[in-house]
Structure formats: C-alpha cells, structure tokens
Design a protein around this motif. Structure first.
Motif, PDB file in Angstrom:
ATOM      1  N   PRO A 199       9.557 -10.078  -7.588  1.00 48.72           N
ATOM      2  CA  PRO A 199       8.703  -8.999  -8.268  1.00 48.72           C
ATOM      3  C   PRO A 199       8.426  -8.177  -6.856  1.00 48.72           C
ATOM      4  O   PRO A 199       8.101  -9.212  -5.907  1.00 48.72           O
ATOM      5  CB  PRO A 199       8.422  -9.049  -8.941  1.00 48.72           C
ATOM      6  CG  PRO A 199       8.250 -10.250  -9.566  1.00 48.72           C
ATOM      7  CD  PRO A 199       9.320 -11.725  -8.926  1.00 48.72           C
ATOM      8  N   GLU A 200       8.458  -6.727  -7.073  1.00 45.96           N
ATOM      9  CA  GLU A 200       7.568  -6.395  -5.923  1.00 45.96           C
ATOM     10  C   GLU A 200       6.791  -6.537  -4.973  1.00 45.96           C
ATOM     11  O   GLU A 200       6.616  -6.875  -4.635  1.00 45.96           O
ATOM     12  CB  GLU A 200       7.410  -4.582  -6.625  1.00 45.96           C
ATOM     13  CG  GLU A 200       8.467  -3.813  -6.780  1.00 45.96           C
ATOM     14  CD  GLU A 200       8.412  -2.718  -6.774  1.00 45.96           C
ATOM     15  OE1 GLU A 200       7.792  -2.043  -7.244  1.00 45.96           O
ATOM     16  OE2 GLU A 200       9.094  -0.863  -6.825  1.00 45.96           O
TER      17      GLU A 200
ATOM     18  N   MET B 188       5.850  -7.129  -1.751  1.00 46.40           N
ATOM     19  CA  MET B 188       5.079  -6.952  -0.946  1.00 46.40           C
ATOM     20  C   MET B 188       3.941  -7.495  -0.120  1.00 46.40           C
ATOM     21  O   MET B 188       3.555  -7.784   1.023  1.00 46.40           O
ATOM     22  CB  MET B 188       3.916  -5.791  -1.582  1.00 46.40           C
ATOM     23  CG  MET B 188       5.265  -4.792  -2.002  1.00 46.40           C
ATOM     24  SD  MET B 188       4.457  -3.628  -3.678  1.00 46.40           S
ATOM     25  CE  MET B 188       2.276  -3.380  -3.057  1.00 46.40           C
TER      26      MET B 188
ATOM     27  N   ARG C 254       4.334  -0.360  -1.195  1.00 44.65           N
ATOM     28  CA  ARG C 254       5.763  -0.172  -2.165  1.00 44.65           C
ATOM     29  C   ARG C 254       6.566   0.554  -1.553  1.00 44.65           C
ATOM     30  O   ARG C 254       7.948   0.400  -1.867  1.00 44.65           O
ATOM     31  CB  ARG C 254       4.716   0.641  -3.506  1.00 44.65           C
ATOM     32  CG  ARG C 254       5.809   0.148  -4.526  1.00 44.65           C
ATOM     33  CD  ARG C 254       5.462   0.312  -5.902  1.00 44.65           C
ATOM     34  NE  ARG C 254       5.016  -0.535  -6.548  1.00 44.65           N
ATOM     35  CZ  ARG C 254       3.484  -0.628  -6.868  1.00 44.65           C
ATOM     36  NH1 ARG C 254       2.616  -0.488  -6.321  1.00 44.65           N
ATOM     37  NH2 ARG C 254       3.053  -2.068  -7.579  1.00 44.65           N
TER      38      ARG C 254
ATOM     39  N   LEU D 141       8.452  -1.086   0.534  1.00 40.47           N
ATOM     40  CA  LEU D 141       9.847  -2.141   0.737  1.00 40.47           C
ATOM     41  C   LEU D 141      10.996  -1.359   0.454  1.00 40.47           C
ATOM     42  O   LEU D 141      12.237  -1.507   0.272  1.00 40.47           O
ATOM     43  CB  LEU D 141       8.597  -3.009  -0.390  1.00 40.47           C
ATOM     44  CG  LEU D 141       9.279  -4.011  -1.542  1.00 40.47           C
ATOM     45  CD1 LEU D 141      10.265  -4.606  -0.070  1.00 40.47           C
ATOM     46  CD2 LEU D 141       9.422  -4.647  -2.530  1.00 40.47           C
ATOM     47  N   ARG D 142      10.436   0.280  -0.576  1.00 39.37           N
ATOM     48  CA  ARG D 142      11.183   0.650  -1.994  1.00 39.37           C
ATOM     49  C   ARG D 142      12.255   1.334  -1.014  1.00 39.37           C
ATOM     50  O   ARG D 142      13.506   1.328  -0.882  1.00 39.37           O
ATOM     51  CB  ARG D 142      10.443   1.748  -2.187  1.00 39.37           C
ATOM     52  CG  ARG D 142       9.791   0.762  -4.152  1.00 39.37           C
ATOM     53  CD  ARG D 142       9.017   1.715  -5.005  1.00 39.37           C
ATOM     54  NE  ARG D 142       8.805   1.290  -5.936  1.00 39.37           N
ATOM     55  CZ  ARG D 142       8.479   2.108  -6.596  1.00 39.37           C
ATOM     56  NH1 ARG D 142       8.025   2.791  -6.876  1.00 39.37           N
ATOM     57  NH2 ARG D 142       7.699   0.922  -7.851  1.00 39.37           N
TER      58      ARG D 142
ATOM     59  N   LEU E  95      14.687  -1.432   0.299  1.00 40.81           N
ATOM     60  CA  LEU E  95      15.969  -1.922  -0.417  1.00 40.81           C
ATOM     61  C   LEU E  95      16.861  -0.603  -0.223  1.00 40.81           C
ATOM     62  O   LEU E  95      17.847  -1.013  -1.277  1.00 40.81           O
ATOM     63  CB  LEU E  95      15.032  -2.392  -2.320  1.00 40.81           C
ATOM     64  CG  LEU E  95      14.196  -3.815  -2.140  1.00 40.81           C
ATOM     65  CD1 LEU E  95      13.481  -3.585  -3.298  1.00 40.81           C
ATOM     66  CD2 LEU E  95      15.369  -4.762  -1.816  1.00 40.81           C
TER      67      LEU E  95
ATOM     68  N   GLY F 178      14.876  -5.001 -12.055  1.00 35.00           N
ATOM     69  CA  GLY F 178      15.071  -5.456  -9.771  1.00 35.00           C
ATOM     70  C   GLY F 178      16.666  -5.863  -9.159  1.00 35.00           C
ATOM     71  O   GLY F 178      17.085  -4.547  -9.726  1.00 35.00           O
TER      72      GLY F 178
END
Length: 251
Positions: A40-41, A45, A52, A55-56, A59, A77
């Motif tokens: 999970p995020e 993190m 966040r 990370l996003r 991705l 996810g």
C-alpha cells in the motif's frame, strides 16, 4: 524565481525518477514477481522515504513503461507487469515509426543477424537440437493454414538464433520477427485475394537444407544459403507490399 541551469550542467535526477529506478530494478531483477501487488501507498512511502506525490509520480513513470498496472478503486493498487518481448516490440515499432524505418530496413537487420548466427552454430549443435529443427520443418510442411505455416516458420528462424546461446541475439530476433509478422500476414492475404499460389512449401524446403548444412558443419555454405533464403522471402514480400514505405502501425 530560480535561475535556469547553465548549458552543459549536470542534471540531478528528480526524486520520482530515483524511486522509479529503484522499483524498476526490483522488477527486472525478479525481486518483484509478475502480478505481485505492490505494498500500500503508506507502506511504500515509509520504505522508500518519499512523499505521496513523489511515489505516485514514480508509479506513473513505471506504468508508462508497462512495468506496473495501476488499478484504481477500493481494491486497487499497483501490480507488477514484467517486461515482455511483445511490449518491447511495441516500443521498438513506435521508435522505428518515428525514425522513418521501412520493411527493407528490417530485412537488412535480419540479413546482418541470421546468416552470421547460422555460420556460428554450424557443426556445434547436438543431435537433439538437429532433431528438434527437423521436427519444426516437418510441422511446417504438414501445416495447411497460412497462419500456422507463418508462425511455425517464424519460430524456426528464432530457434536457429537460440542455438547460439546468446540471449541478446534471441531478443533481437524476436523483435525483428514481430515487426515482420504483420507484413507477412498482409502479404498472404493479398496473395489469397489475387488467387496466387503460395510458394511456402518451396521456402520451407530451404529450412530443411539449412539443417543439413548445420549438421554437416558447413558454416560458409550455411551462411550463404540462409542469406539467399532471406532474400527470396523478401522478394516474395515485395510482390504484394511496398517494402520501401515507412512502417505503419499494423507492421
């Protein structure tokens, strides 16, 4: 307002690019399995020490590279999607489109690759490998559907490269084969439309001859024969397709 970086200055990678590089390495090195759901995020993190938004963004980079599949929603996810030849082929095709490459260019690449590989393996492969090649030839001759003949024939070309034991060459061979498949399919369709008899059986018999030459260790003759075979295949292709036009999306 920040000053623009001077020309030639070393560019410092963004945090998201560094995070993407770390996750990319885990995926391509097999540390993350195909289909595995990334943590999970919040956990990622913490593990990666990033925010966040960073990370996003990382991705999204991996999603664009087809290394993860992002599923939104409650049970969503990021799932690992290991790189494949098909994915690489699509990227290569797009790059070649941008560069203005043609089927003639692809044919030339094949000429540079396959005859040299055939010469390399002549006289060095096992009896089991020779037997497997002969089975592939027999399967081609027994096939009646054009798509099956094309698929088996394409795999025969790749089998020859596989016998070099060089994984990079095998990848290149599969990429080239993928670029040619669409063109060969259109060639077959055009011949059926014009009711032109297929010459596939004659070309497949040349596969049988190359196996004989490889088994005999005749490296120079094998390379020459295979070069002539590839030229013959390309001449057949040119009869129904303009091979000096830029590759299209369907190639």
């Amino acid at each position: 307002m920040s000053e623009p970086a001077p020309a030639g200055a070393l560019q410092v990678p963004k945090a998201a690019e560094l995070v993407a590089a770390q996750l990319r390495r885990q995926i391509v090195m097999g540390e993350r399995a195909e289909g595995e759901l990334l943590p999970p995020e919040l956990r990622l993190m913490t593990e990666l020490g990033v925010s966040r938004p960073t990370l996003r963004q990382a991705l999204r980079i991996l999603e664009n590279e087809r290394l993860v599949r992002i599923h939104r929603g409650r049970n969503g996810g990021a799932r690992v999607s290991r790189p494949t030849v098909d994915t690489a082929g699509r990227h290569l095709n797009n790059l070649l489109l941008f560069q203005g490459a043609t089927l003639d260019d692809v044919h030339t690449a094949r000429l540079l690759l396959e005859p040299a590989a055939v010469a390399r393996i002549a006289g060095t492969v096992s009896a089991e490998d020779i037997a497997a090649l002969r089975v592939a030839v027999a399967d081609s001759l027994a096939a009646t559907d054009a798509a099956d003949i094309r698929r088996i024939g394409s795999e025969f070309h790749i089998k020859l490269i596989e016998l070099t034991g060089n994984r990079s060459l095998v990848l290149f061979a599969r990429l080239i084969s993928g670029l040619l498949d669409g063109a060969m399919e259109r060639h077959d369709a055009e011949r059926r439309k014009q009711r032109i008899p297929s010459q596939a059986s004659g070309l497949i018999e040349e596969h049988s001859r190359i196996v004989d030459l490889i088994e005999a260790g005749a490296s120079r003759e094998a390379a020459r024969h295979w070069r002539e075979h590839l030229e013959a295949v390309h001449r057949q292709l040119r009869k129904s397709i303009n091979t000096d036009l830029v590759l299209d999306i369907e190639s």
